[in-house]
Design a protein around this motif. Structure first.
Motif, PDB file in Angstrom:
ATOM      1  N   GLY A 128      44.369  30.439  40.375  1.00 29.95           N
ATOM      2  CA  GLY A 128      44.811  31.732  40.896  1.00 29.95           C
ATOM      3  C   GLY A 128      44.838  32.805  39.832  1.00 29.95           C
ATOM      4  O   GLY A 128      44.458  33.958  40.064  1.00 29.95           O
ATOM      5  N   VAL A 129      45.262  32.416  38.630  1.00 27.19           N
ATOM      6  CA  VAL A 129      45.276  33.351  37.501  1.00 27.19           C
ATOM      7  C   VAL A 129      43.855  33.801  37.171  1.00 27.19           C
ATOM      8  O   VAL A 129      43.591  34.996  36.948  1.00 27.19           O
ATOM      9  CB  VAL A 129      45.941  32.695  36.275  1.00 27.19           C
ATOM     10  CG1 VAL A 129      45.810  33.589  35.039  1.00 27.19           C
ATOM     11  CG2 VAL A 129      47.401  32.393  36.559  1.00 27.19           C
ATOM     12  N   SER A 130      42.919  32.860  37.167  1.00 24.33           N
ATOM     13  CA  SER A 130      41.528  33.171  36.828  1.00 24.33           C
ATOM     14  C   SER A 130      40.920  34.152  37.825  1.00 24.33           C
ATOM     15  O   SER A 130      40.239  35.113  37.434  1.00 24.33           O
ATOM     16  CB  SER A 130      40.702  31.881  36.803  1.00 24.33           C
ATOM     17  OG  SER A 130      41.237  30.958  35.883  1.00 24.33           O
ATOM     18  N   ILE A 131      41.160  33.930  39.104  1.00 21.47           N
ATOM     19  CA  ILE A 131      40.606  34.820  40.129  1.00 21.47           C
ATOM     20  C   ILE A 131      41.186  36.223  39.989  1.00 21.47           C
ATOM     21  O   ILE A 131      40.467  37.226  40.085  1.00 21.47           O
ATOM     22  CB  ILE A 131      40.874  34.245  41.528  1.00 21.47           C
ATOM     23  CG1 ILE A 131      40.068  32.953  41.715  1.00 21.47           C
ATOM     24  CG2 ILE A 131      40.521  35.264  42.612  1.00 21.47           C
ATOM     25  CD1 ILE A 131      40.397  32.204  42.985  1.00 21.47           C
ATOM     26  N   ALA A 132      42.500  36.314  39.737  1.00 13.10           N
ATOM     27  CA  ALA A 132      43.123  37.629  39.556  1.00 13.10           C
ATOM     28  C   ALA A 132      42.529  38.350  38.355  1.00 13.10           C
ATOM     29  O   ALA A 132      42.331  39.578  38.384  1.00 13.10           O
ATOM     30  CB  ALA A 132      44.629  37.471  39.373  1.00 13.10           C
ATOM     31  N   CYS A 133      42.213  37.599  37.302  1.00 16.32           N
ATOM     32  CA  CYS A 133      41.642  38.200  36.092  1.00 16.32           C
ATOM     33  C   CYS A 133      40.210  38.688  36.317  1.00 16.32           C
ATOM     34  O   CYS A 133      39.714  39.516  35.553  1.00 16.32           O
ATOM     35  CB  CYS A 133      41.679  37.198  34.943  1.00 16.32           C
ATOM     36  SG  CYS A 133      43.351  36.875  34.313  1.00 16.32           S
ATOM     37  N   ILE A 134      39.544  38.187  37.343  1.00 16.25           N
ATOM     38  CA  ILE A 134      38.218  38.692  37.708  1.00 16.25           C
ATOM     39  C   ILE A 134      38.346  39.935  38.587  1.00 16.25           C
ATOM     40  O   ILE A 134      37.641  40.931  38.393  1.00 16.25           O
ATOM     41  CB  ILE A 134      37.409  37.604  38.448  1.00 16.25           C
ATOM     42  CG1 ILE A 134      37.114  36.425  37.520  1.00 16.25           C
ATOM     43  CG2 ILE A 134      36.101  38.178  38.988  1.00 16.25           C
ATOM     44  CD1 ILE A 134      36.474  35.236  38.218  1.00 16.25           C
ATOM     45  N   VAL A 135      39.267  39.894  39.530  1.00 19.28           N
ATOM     46  CA  VAL A 135      39.393  40.972  40.520  1.00 19.28           C
ATOM     47  C   VAL A 135      39.884  42.273  39.892  1.00 19.28           C
ATOM     48  O   VAL A 135      39.371  43.368  40.197  1.00 19.28           O
ATOM     49  CB  VAL A 135      40.321  40.528  41.663  1.00 19.28           C
ATOM     50  CG1 VAL A 135      40.648  41.699  42.591  1.00 19.28           C
ATOM     51  CG2 VAL A 135      39.693  39.384  42.458  1.00 19.28           C
ATOM     52  N   CYS A 136      40.893  42.191  39.005  1.00 14.61           N
ATOM     53  CA  CYS A 136      41.526  43.412  38.480  1.00 14.61           C
ATOM     54  C   CYS A 136      40.532  44.351  37.787  1.00 14.61           C
ATOM     55  O   CYS A 136      40.487  45.552  38.110  1.00 14.61           O
ATOM     56  CB  CYS A 136      42.663  43.045  37.528  1.00 14.61           C
ATOM     57  SG  CYS A 136      44.118  42.390  38.367  1.00 14.61           S
ATOM     58  N   PRO A 137      39.709  43.894  36.834  1.00 15.07           N
ATOM     59  CA  PRO A 137      38.770  44.827  36.199  1.00 15.07           C
ATOM     60  C   PRO A 137      37.659  45.300  37.135  1.00 15.07           C
ATOM     61  O   PRO A 137      37.129  46.403  36.937  1.00 15.07           O
ATOM     62  CB  PRO A 137      38.209  44.023  35.014  1.00 15.07           C
ATOM     63  CG  PRO A 137      38.470  42.607  35.336  1.00 15.07           C
ATOM     64  CD  PRO A 137      39.721  42.580  36.150  1.00 15.07           C
ATOM     65  N   ILE A 138      37.303  44.500  38.141  1.00 13.98           N
ATOM     66  CA  ILE A 138      36.305  44.959  39.110  1.00 13.98           C
ATOM     67  C   ILE A 138      36.853  46.143  39.898  1.00 13.98           C
ATOM     68  O   ILE A 138      36.153  47.149  40.110  1.00 13.98           O
ATOM     69  CB  ILE A 138      35.887  43.810  40.050  1.00 13.98           C
ATOM     70  CG1 ILE A 138      35.063  42.777  39.279  1.00 13.98           C
ATOM     71  CG2 ILE A 138      35.095  44.338  41.233  1.00 13.98           C
ATOM     72  CD1 ILE A 138      34.688  41.554  40.103  1.00 13.98           C
TER      73      ILE A 138
END
Length: 397
Positions: A178-188
């Motif tokens: 879940g942390v990894s996915i959030a770290c992808i979504v935020c900068p996008i």
């Protein structure tokens, strides 16, 4: 009246607000992961505290190594392009984290991918922050450089404050996936937010040698480094200090520090442009000194909490205040380079303070590290006074 004919004071600050918000979203990648990385490495991967320290600290070295290159890129290839490059690199941070999750068959591959993500975060951060500061200065003009630096600082510290509880929530409910996915979504999402903000022209003219730029920013940079010791000793030793004194709620110390830091930026972020950077710096460092002395001689937990709040308030405006002085000293075509080098002084302070203060704590106790921080802040006052008496040279731009 077209934008390029507007006086700097007539330009809208809305584009800078949007680019700062995009920095907040992007830097959530760091805020979300910061409290989680130690848990993932220690509990999830079963590694020791040395490996935890490597995983957390390697970002600093990557950021420091890339500061000069990021500034040069912002000056020569465009601030907007550099900012968005940083965001793109930070998207890859989440991808590296995600690959680490799925590499569970190999402990060292998991750890290596995690380290790759941390290195990418350091590289991306230097592009992001140096580029965005240069972009903001181009959007609203050098006379309001204090606003640009204050808003970017609020974005960074706000993302660290907001990201920590989000990261812990995601980790406890969805693991590191879940942390990894959030770290992808935020900068996008951040890339989408600032896509339509206009780029600013690349300043022409002869570019002075790097050594010349470094000489111009050396004194403000030294002041910034001396200020940074205060935050570094709080971040590194406050939990141990509270434990040694048998006080509870050590975690609130950093929260109070951060809240005071952001509050001062919100209320007084434009003051360096009006009062002058050196004057604001002197006042700020005196407040920081008072806070660190209170931490050193605290008899109860609430004394230390008040000391942390004063330290946060004192640290808050030094970067934008000295940044205002930097903008007076350097030519427009090397602002990015100057800001990158200037920021590196703070990176060096954060990195060097930990081990040096650790030796001091071992020999003289935790209170001594806060006394040392107060002494550094006072030295910063003395250096600032020399700037006040000498007067800051102005750039030729």
């Amino acid at each position: 009246m077209t934008e390029d004919k507007c006086r700097p004071e007539d330009r809208s600050v809305k584009p800078v607000a949007m680019t700062s918000f995009a920095v907040f979203l992007t830097y959530l990648t760091a805020g979300i992961a910061l409290p989680v990385i130690p848990l993932f490495v220690h509990d999830g991967l079963g590694m020791n505290n040395v490996m935890v320290g490597i995983a957390v600290g390697i970002q600093f070295f990557a950021t420091l190594a890339n500061r000069g290159f990021a500034g040069k890129k912002a000056d020569q290839q465009g601030a907007k392009q550099t900012t968005r490059l940083g965001m793109g690199v930070i998207v890859l941070v989440g991808v590296a984290y995600l690959l680490s999750v799925f590499a569970s068959h190999s402990l060292w591959l998991q750890f290596g991918l995690l380290l790759l993500g941390r290195i990418l975060l350091g590289l991306g951060e230097s592009f992001l922050l140096t580029g965005n500061l240069t972009w903001g200065l181009g959007l609203i003009g050098q006379p309001r450089s204090g606003i640009v630096m204050s808003w970017n600082g609020m974005a960074i510290y706000g993302s660290l404050a907001a990201g920590a509880p989000i990261g812990l929530y995601l980790y406890h409910h969805f693991d590191f996936l879940g942390v990894s996915i959030a770290c992808i979504v935020c900068p996008i999402v951040a890339l989408l937010c600032n896509a339509n903000i206009p780029a600013v022209p690349i300043s022409g003219g002869d570019r002075p040698r790097f050594s010349t730029v470094l000489k111009q920013i050396l004194t403000p940079g030294a002041v910034l480094a001396l200020q940074g010791v205060g935050f570094a000793v709080i971040g590194a030793f406050i939990s141990l200090y509270f434990a040694a004194e048998h006080w509870g709620n050590a975690g609130y110390t950093l929260t109070i520090f951060g809240l005071a830091y952001v509050l001062v930026r919100v209320l007084f972020g434009g003051i360096p442009d009006k009062m002058g950077g050196v004057n604001v710096t002197i006042i700020s460092l005196l407040v920081e000194t008072a806070g660190l002395l209170l931490l050193c001689f605290s008899q109860q937990a609430w004394h230390a909490l008040v000391g942390a709040a004063l330290t946060g308030a004192g640290c808050s405006l030094v970067f934008p205040a000295m940044g205002v002085e930097i903008m007076k000293r350097v030519d427009a075509q090397v602002r990015g380079t100057a800001l990158g080098c200037f920021s590196a002084f703070q990176d060096i302070a954060y990195g060097a303070t930990g081990p040096l203060a650790g030796f001091l704590a071992n020999s003289a106790g935790y209170g001594a590290v806060y006394l040392a921080g107060a002494c550094c802040a006072l030295i910063g006052v003395v250096v600032s006074l020399t700037m006040l008496h000498a007067g800051a040279p102005r750039s030729t731009a």
